[in-house]
Write an enzyme that holds these catalytic residues in place. Structure first.
Site, PDB file in Angstrom:
ATOM      1  CD  GLN A 117      -2.877   0.694   2.522  1.00 44.28           C
ATOM      2  OE1 GLN A 117      -3.502  -0.350   2.574  1.00 44.28           O
ATOM      3  NE2 GLN A 117      -2.953   1.614   3.453  1.00 44.28           N
ATOM      4  CG  ASN A 150      -1.126   4.722   2.915  1.00 50.06           C
ATOM      5  OD1 ASN A 150      -1.985   4.285   2.179  1.00 50.06           O
ATOM      6  ND2 ASN A 150      -0.605   4.014   3.899  1.00 50.06           N
ATOM      7  NE  ARG A 188      -0.865  14.535   9.190  1.00 48.98           N
ATOM      8  CZ  ARG A 188      -2.139  14.434   8.805  1.00 48.98           C
ATOM      9  NH1 ARG A 188      -2.830  13.354   9.081  1.00 48.98           N
ATOM     10  NH2 ARG A 188      -2.710  15.401   8.129  1.00 48.98           N
ATOM     11  CG  HIS A 245      -0.357   6.488  14.363  1.00 49.08           C
ATOM     12  ND1 HIS A 245      -0.684   7.273  13.286  1.00 49.08           N
ATOM     13  CD2 HIS A 245      -0.938   7.085  15.428  1.00 49.08           C
ATOM     14  CE1 HIS A 245      -1.431   8.291  13.677  1.00 49.08           C
ATOM     15  NE2 HIS A 245      -1.589   8.200  14.981  1.00 49.08           N
ATOM     16  CE  LYS A 271       3.625   3.270   9.715  1.00 51.95           C
ATOM     17  NZ  LYS A 271       3.296   4.342  10.678  1.00 51.95           N
ATOM     18  CE1 TYR A 285       2.749   7.973   7.378  1.00 54.09           C
ATOM     19  CE2 TYR A 285       1.765   9.220   5.585  1.00 54.09           C
ATOM     20  CZ  TYR A 285       2.071   9.085   6.924  1.00 54.09           C
ATOM     21  OH  TYR A 285       1.709  10.067   7.813  1.00 54.09           O
ATOM     22  CE  LYS A 290      -6.161   7.961  14.838  1.00 57.07           C
ATOM     23  NZ  LYS A 290      -6.441   6.846  13.958  1.00 57.07           N
ATOM     24  CG  ASP A 291      -2.578  10.910  16.765  1.00 57.75           C
ATOM     25  OD1 ASP A 291      -2.985   9.735  16.791  1.00 57.75           O
ATOM     26  OD2 ASP A 291      -2.085  11.432  15.737  1.00 57.75           O
TER      27      ASP A 291
END
Length: 180
Positions: free
Chosen positions: A46, A48, A59, A62, A72, A132, A168-169
């Site tokens: 993937q 991103n 950010r 994670h 990554k 990413y 959420k972060d």
């Protein structure tokens, strides 16, 4: 490409090997053969991109848990960020240690983030575009977040007041609460 291992085993800063002339330069940003020669994952499932409007946006931090751990390869293609990783491998001599590097449109650096590392960044300019390449697709149920400013981790961010961050972060647990 020029691979430089960081202080966290398995994580690499990757510089371009530029072939320049009067027009500018050409360089590879990814090569299966060269990554394999360094013992790095070559799987990309993937790709991103994120866009960050404002300077001092955070950010992260994670990561995905078993069985969806991901590698990554990250790069800032517009603007500048302080990119940071934390080693969350419990059997690692650098467990709980972090590494930061400035990634920018000017230095062309990338960071290879192995499995079982938390990852995040702070934008140092407005209008950041960040890419990413990841080895596994995003699995929402396996995503975990560590608080970006956890005092025990002691990450030295260039700015800590009035950062822009998602709920959420901002409300993420401390790393010891997630990793014991």
């Amino acid at each position: 490409m020029i691979f430089t291992e960081t202080s966290l085993k398995g994580a690499y800063v990757i510089d371009l090997e530029k072939h320049e002339d009067h027009r500018g330069f050409f360089a590879r940003t990814y090569c299966v053969k060269e990554f394999a020669e360094h013992g790095l994952s070559t799987e990309i499932s993937q790709c991103n991109m994120s866009y960050t409007k404002h300077k001092y946006t955070v950010r992260g931090m994670h990561f995905q848990i078993h069985p969806y751990e991901e590698v990554k390869l990250v790069r800032c293609v517009k603007g500048c960020v302080l990119d940071t990783i934390v080693d969350i491998r419990k059997d690692s001599p650098t467990f709980g240690k972090y590494f930061s590097v400035e990634l920018s449109e000017d230095n062309f650096k990338a960071l290879y983030v192995p499995e079982n590392f938390a990852h995040g960044f702070m934008s140092l300019t407005d209008d950041v575009v960040f890419t990413y390449q990841v080895s596994r697709a995003y699995a929402p149920g396996s995503e975990k977040i560590i608080r970006w400013n956890d005092p025990e981790l002691g990450i030295k961010w260039p700015h800590t007041d009035n950062v822009i961050i998602s709920d959420k972060d901002r409300d993420a647990p401390l790393w010891r609460d997630i990793l014991g």
